[in-house]
Design a protein around this motif. Structure first.
Motif, PDB file in Angstrom:
ATOM      1  N   HIS A 126       0.081  -1.620  -0.353  1.00  0.00           N
ATOM      2  CA  HIS A 126       0.045  -0.122  -0.348  1.00  0.00           C
ATOM      3  C   HIS A 126       0.710   1.166  -0.056  1.00  0.00           C
ATOM      4  O   HIS A 126       1.585   1.440   0.793  1.00  0.00           O
ATOM      5  N   THR A 163      -0.878  -6.243  -3.250  1.00  0.00           N
ATOM      6  CA  THR A 163      -1.610  -6.719  -4.135  1.00  0.00           C
ATOM      7  C   THR A 163      -0.022  -6.783  -5.398  1.00  0.00           C
ATOM      8  O   THR A 163       0.562  -6.730  -5.159  1.00  0.00           O
ATOM      9  N   GLN A 174      -6.124  -6.574 -12.809  1.00  0.00           N
ATOM     10  CA  GLN A 174      -6.865  -5.895 -12.189  1.00  0.00           C
ATOM     11  C   GLN A 174      -5.704  -6.174 -10.704  1.00  0.00           C
ATOM     12  O   GLN A 174      -6.639  -5.272  -9.857  1.00  0.00           O
ATOM     13  N   THR A 198      -5.246  -8.950  -3.885  1.00  0.00           N
ATOM     14  CA  THR A 198      -4.860  -8.221  -2.549  1.00  0.00           C
ATOM     15  C   THR A 198      -4.497 -10.148  -1.844  1.00  0.00           C
ATOM     16  O   THR A 198      -5.281 -11.083  -1.902  1.00  0.00           O
ATOM     17  N   GLY A 240      -6.680   1.220  -6.534  1.00  0.00           N
ATOM     18  CA  GLY A 240      -7.442  -0.604  -7.058  1.00  0.00           C
ATOM     19  C   GLY A 240      -7.809  -0.416  -8.062  1.00  0.00           C
ATOM     20  O   GLY A 240      -8.207  -2.534  -8.899  1.00  0.00           O
ATOM     21  N   GLN A 241      -6.376  -0.484  -8.683  1.00  0.00           N
ATOM     22  CA  GLN A 241      -6.386  -0.838  -9.884  1.00  0.00           C
ATOM     23  C   GLN A 241      -5.064  -1.303 -10.350  1.00  0.00           C
ATOM     24  O   GLN A 241      -4.199  -0.343  -9.820  1.00  0.00           O
TER      25      GLN A 241
END
Lengths: 111, 117
Positions: free
Chosen positions: A38, A85, A103, A106, B40-41
């Motif tokens: 993150h 991710t 995409q 996670t 988020g992508q």
């Protein structure tokens, strides 16, 4: 053209294994795997070239099935540091350096 | 260990203003990429340079975005005017392999987080 990653998210306990898949509808030249924590930059893990080879990086390995245009990332005996991710970046069947990223998946590893 | 440098790390601006981001690739890397990553992508390629030449800018919104790499080293990405939808992380990456080499490993910088108000 964007590759599809599955699952979208996974939660593990330390020591458990996980598999992340990356599928494309187009013929691929290579698949690149990255992990991003993150707020940080994506960190390179490994590249798979067409030919069905499997590569390893500590307890993380990957394979590339050219016939299925699918790559899988295997995380064995997961550690807390594996959380983040995971993105696959796919390159079409010619070496251009142009990556199209999925995409993301996670992964959360809990103690 | 050599890293890709980017500045600023964070930028807050109002819509219709101009913003610029800077990237310094790993020394000796001939290929430089600018990506946009919406929360988020995955990263989306905006422009690819080989030395000072643009190789691919097909996804760059050219009405408001511009990119240059005048001396084939560092690079600047500009947005003018900024719009609300431009809020994202802007990532720079570089690679050492020349064009048409076997494989191209890209190394990313820390990114610039842009917020447009």
């Amino acid at each position: 053209q964007q590759p599809v990653q599955s699952p979208q998210a996974v939660i593990l306990r330390e020591g458990e294994d996980a598999v992340i898949n990356c599928s494309s509808s187009k013929a691929l030249y290579s698949v690149h795997w990255y992990r991003q924590k993150h707020g940080e930059a994506p960190v390179f893990l490994m590249i798979l070239l067409k030919g069905g080879e499997q590569k390893g990086h500590e307890k993380i390995s990957a394979s590339f099935n050219e016939k299925k245009q699918q790559s899988s990332l295997y995380l064995t005996a997961s550690q807390l540091s594996y959380s983040g991710t995971y993105f696959c970046g796919t390159e079409k069947a010619s070496n251009t350096g142009k990556l199209i990223f999925g995409q993301g998946t996670t992964l959360q590893v809990k103690p | 260990e050599a890293e890709v440098a980017q500045s600023p790390r964070y930028k807050i601006t109002e819509k219709s203003q101009a913003v610029a981001f800077w990237c310094d690739p790993i020394s000796g890397h001939a290929t430089l990429y600018w990506y946009r990553q919406i929360l988020g992508q995955g990263p989306e390629l905006l422009v690819q340079f080989q030395d000072e030449s643009v190789v691919d800018d097909s996804q760059l919104p050219k009405d408001r975005f511009s990119a240059e790499r005048l001396k084939g080293v560092d690079s600047t990405l500009k947005i003018q005017p900024a719009e609300l939808g431009d809020s994202a992380m802007y990532l720079c990456a570089s690679s050492s392999m020349g064009y048409r080499e076997l494989v191209d490993t890209q190394y990313f910088g820390p990114g610039t987080r842009l917020t447009v108000l």
